[in-house]
Design a protein around this motif. Sequence first.
Motif, mmCIF file in Angstrom:
data_model
loop_
_atom_site.group_PDB
_atom_site.id
_atom_site.type_symbol
_atom_site.label_atom_id
_atom_site.label_comp_id
_atom_site.label_asym_id
_atom_site.label_seq_id
_atom_site.Cartn_x
_atom_site.Cartn_y
_atom_site.Cartn_z
ATOM 1 N N ASP A 93 -11.086 1.904 29.404
ATOM 2 C CA ASP A 93 -10.592 2.504 28.158
ATOM 3 C C ASP A 93 -10.045 1.410 27.246
ATOM 4 O O ASP A 93 -8.865 1.073 27.311
ATOM 5 N N PHE A 137 -14.769 3.446 26.644
ATOM 6 C CA PHE A 137 -14.790 4.884 26.363
ATOM 7 C C PHE A 137 -14.202 5.147 24.981
ATOM 8 O O PHE A 137 -13.135 5.758 24.840
ATOM 9 N N ARG A 151 -3.317 13.770 21.284
ATOM 10 C CA ARG A 151 -4.485 12.898 21.166
ATOM 11 C C ARG A 151 -5.018 12.816 19.747
ATOM 12 O O ARG A 151 -6.024 12.155 19.505
ATOM 13 N N LYS A 190 -16.773 10.280 22.561
ATOM 14 C CA LYS A 190 -16.075 11.284 23.367
ATOM 15 C C LYS A 190 -15.160 12.087 22.456
ATOM 16 O O LYS A 190 -14.890 11.646 21.331
ATOM 17 N N HIS A 191 -14.627 13.176 22.868
ATOM 18 C CA HIS A 191 -14.949 13.926 24.071
ATOM 19 C C HIS A 191 -15.805 15.070 23.567
ATOM 20 O O HIS A 191 -15.331 15.875 22.741
ATOM 21 N N MET A 234 -19.187 11.027 26.480
ATOM 22 C CA MET A 234 -18.334 11.611 27.537
ATOM 23 C C MET A 234 -18.133 13.087 27.233
ATOM 24 O O MET A 234 -17.758 13.451 26.111
ATOM 25 N N PHE A 237 -13.028 17.966 28.620
ATOM 26 C CA PHE A 237 -12.391 18.802 29.631
ATOM 27 C C PHE A 237 -12.435 20.297 29.295
ATOM 28 O O PHE A 237 -12.382 21.136 30.183
ATOM 29 N N ASP A 269 -15.623 13.586 32.015
ATOM 30 C CA ASP A 269 -14.266 13.080 31.904
ATOM 31 C C ASP A 269 -13.686 13.034 33.322
ATOM 32 O O ASP A 269 -14.279 13.548 34.278
ATOM 33 N N TYR A 270 -12.537 12.418 33.450
ATOM 34 C CA TYR A 270 -11.914 12.099 34.734
ATOM 35 C C TYR A 270 -11.687 13.353 35.584
ATOM 36 O O TYR A 270 -10.924 14.244 35.181
ATOM 37 N N MET A 301 -17.303 10.992 36.886
ATOM 38 C CA MET A 301 -16.170 10.065 36.867
ATOM 39 C C MET A 301 -15.128 10.445 37.900
ATOM 40 O O MET A 301 -14.562 11.537 37.870
ATOM 41 N N TRP A 403 -2.524 4.626 24.479
ATOM 42 C CA TRP A 403 -3.857 4.162 24.860
ATOM 43 C C TRP A 403 -4.032 2.681 24.575
ATOM 44 O O TRP A 403 -4.980 2.254 23.917
ATOM 45 N N GLU A 463 -2.652 11.159 25.541
ATOM 46 C CA GLU A 463 -3.104 12.224 26.445
ATOM 47 C C GLU A 463 -1.922 12.889 27.150
ATOM 48 O O GLU A 463 -0.981 12.217 27.597
#
Length: 715
Positions: A93, A137, A151, A190-191, A234, A237, A269-270, A301, A403, A463
């Motif tokens: 990131d 990302f 965000r 993203k996202h 990406m 969520f 995404d994670y 991921m 970030w 985030e």
Amino acid sequence: MENIALRVEELLSKMTVREKIGQLNQPETPTEKTIEEFKALVRKGEVGSILMSVGATAGNDAQGAISNEFYNEIQRIAVEESPNGIPILFGRDVIHGHHTVFPIPLGMAASFNDELVKKSYSDIASEASAESVHWTFTPMLDLARDPRWGRIIEGTGEDPYVGARVAESVVKGLQGENLSDKGNMIACAKHYIGYGASEGGRDYHRTEITDYSLFNYYLPAFRSAVKAGVKTVMSSFNDISGQPITSSSYYLTDILRGKLGFDGFVVSDYDAVIQLKKQGVARDNADCAKMALNAGLDMDMHDFCYLDNLEKLIESGEVSEETLNESVRRILTVKMEKGLFENPYCYGGEYDKIVHLKDAEDLATESIVLLKNENNLLPLSKSANISLVGPYATEKRSLLGSWCIDGKTDGMDNLLDIMRKTCEGKLYYSCGYGLGWDSSAKNSYLSDVVVMALGESWSCTGEARAVSDISLPPEQIALIKKIKSTGKKIVGILFCGRPIAMQEISDDLDAIIYAWHPGSCGAQAVCNVLFGDVSPSGKLPVTLPKLATHIPLYYNVTSSGRPVNCYYNENPANCYVDSVPTPCYPFGFGLSYTEFKYGETKIDNDKISLDEVLNGKKIKVSVSLENIGDFDAKETVQIYLRTPVAKWMRPLRELKGYQKVSLNKGEKTEIIFEIGAEELGYYSPQGEFIVEKGIREIYVGENCLIENKKEITIC
Ligand code: BGC
């Protein structure tokens, strides 16, 4: 390209199902404890990519996980010891800077300077790729209308057109002309899609987005990133109306690939694949893996859901091997385009740190928005006696923003440091909140003017950092009131990640500089503007509301049957009975130290046939711009359109072009915009681009509230 396709097929034909699944697996950097286990996975060809982070902390902590020696060793194992020697893709990131930190993306958007944004991302790519990062990302392209969402700082605000322009600059800046050249990095849009519409601004929450809004508001930035050649996307969520994006072939395949023409690969995404269970659409992990891969999600991921489940699903036929092959093809293609097979290792790289810092300073300076300047209080004279007050005067970390996992405050200047170097008169400084009858008030009496360094902590942004109230903290408001009572003029400098509610403070402050979280050189950038070395030129990419309770408040809203929208003062009486939700500072707004005189808007033709438009003919809209003030300065000239009658309700204004120009005092220029089908049309809910006959209103000027309307007719 053809060559790459052949090489991919050849490689694919040699891979076992397990090795293919390995390419889809993206674990994160191992800890000391798990390193041997991890190397064993790499040796078996079961790691396609690494998320360079340990216990990814959503951008809220500094991250180690950077070491060329470590990644080179992992790469050596992949290349020399794994079955097919496929190199690993290292992703991190790197959001708005690596070691040199640029302003938060929302601030960058306020610069309206595409070239500088592009150059900055090319700097960022050269710094990060010197430390083994192949893939970042970013850009984050989530349109956001709710400033409570933490965000919002990572995106470009409320406007799809600004999002599209920034997307292009970031992708081109990162990926360069030729992706395989040293110093370039793979970008990731993203996202995808709709994450910025999380209900109530609460991160990870559900969203409701109709296809009409999707095509016209949420997709344009992604469409632009795809057009600029972004290699990866990406998935987000969130769900849209009950459909998690992670498992949606409608969003991931039909729209992203079918309508937008994306041909790179999609990473989740994670942990999002495994979270399909929590979202209530999958029974178990196998279900999660099946749904996500079948939907078109290529790389998993962190959660190992693909690696642990896909083999069995292929054996049972629940996932076809061809579906797996397609994902592997996409990933191998990007690896080849990046030149990883020829140059798998990182030997470091050289870059000019001084140049990067200068670019970061320039971008931060251009991102600063001057909101208010009563009686031309600014710029301050360097020989003035100044009192500096407020919690952000000595703050460094918040200047870097969220970030920022590799940026450091060591060696960085805060506002007090730079003011000490700049001020030639007396500089009185009072630390912290100074809320008692103390030095902050006493110093204010002694000085000619008070500079207040205010704002919000970086830790309230990013985030999982939503806030329920977007006002300044009460202690800061109390401090403003206290200083106000001294009768001194006040300059408020707002270091904020998001739009904040302005009403309560905007009357008390005589001048307001909105500085965002401006990065490594942010304090210098503020002083460049404060003391007039540079005339401010930033414009708001988001609306600043009067009150927190007025959100959502955005400029590109539609009209309604009984006018309720107060943005353009349609009918304030129909809004709330207790307050009027007009913006405190509207979209596109930003003052300068100079005065710009706009001429009358001219159009070369007020009629054009639909056929001509569809065949590529454009209308020329021009305006003269003259700097009649006392400062050399830059101005962002904006063009807005409105379609008063259309099949689908259209926004009251839509930004369709901007040009940032630099004019010395006394200089005059002519700005020309070309308006064609792209600007005149819109998307139906089915995603068809349509241009309708009828009237278009055209507005050219300095922000979205300008009224100098011209009309054209498409007949
Ligand atoms: C964030 C992404 C980020 C990823 C990897 C997620 O929590 O939503 O934006 O790229 O983590 O760190």
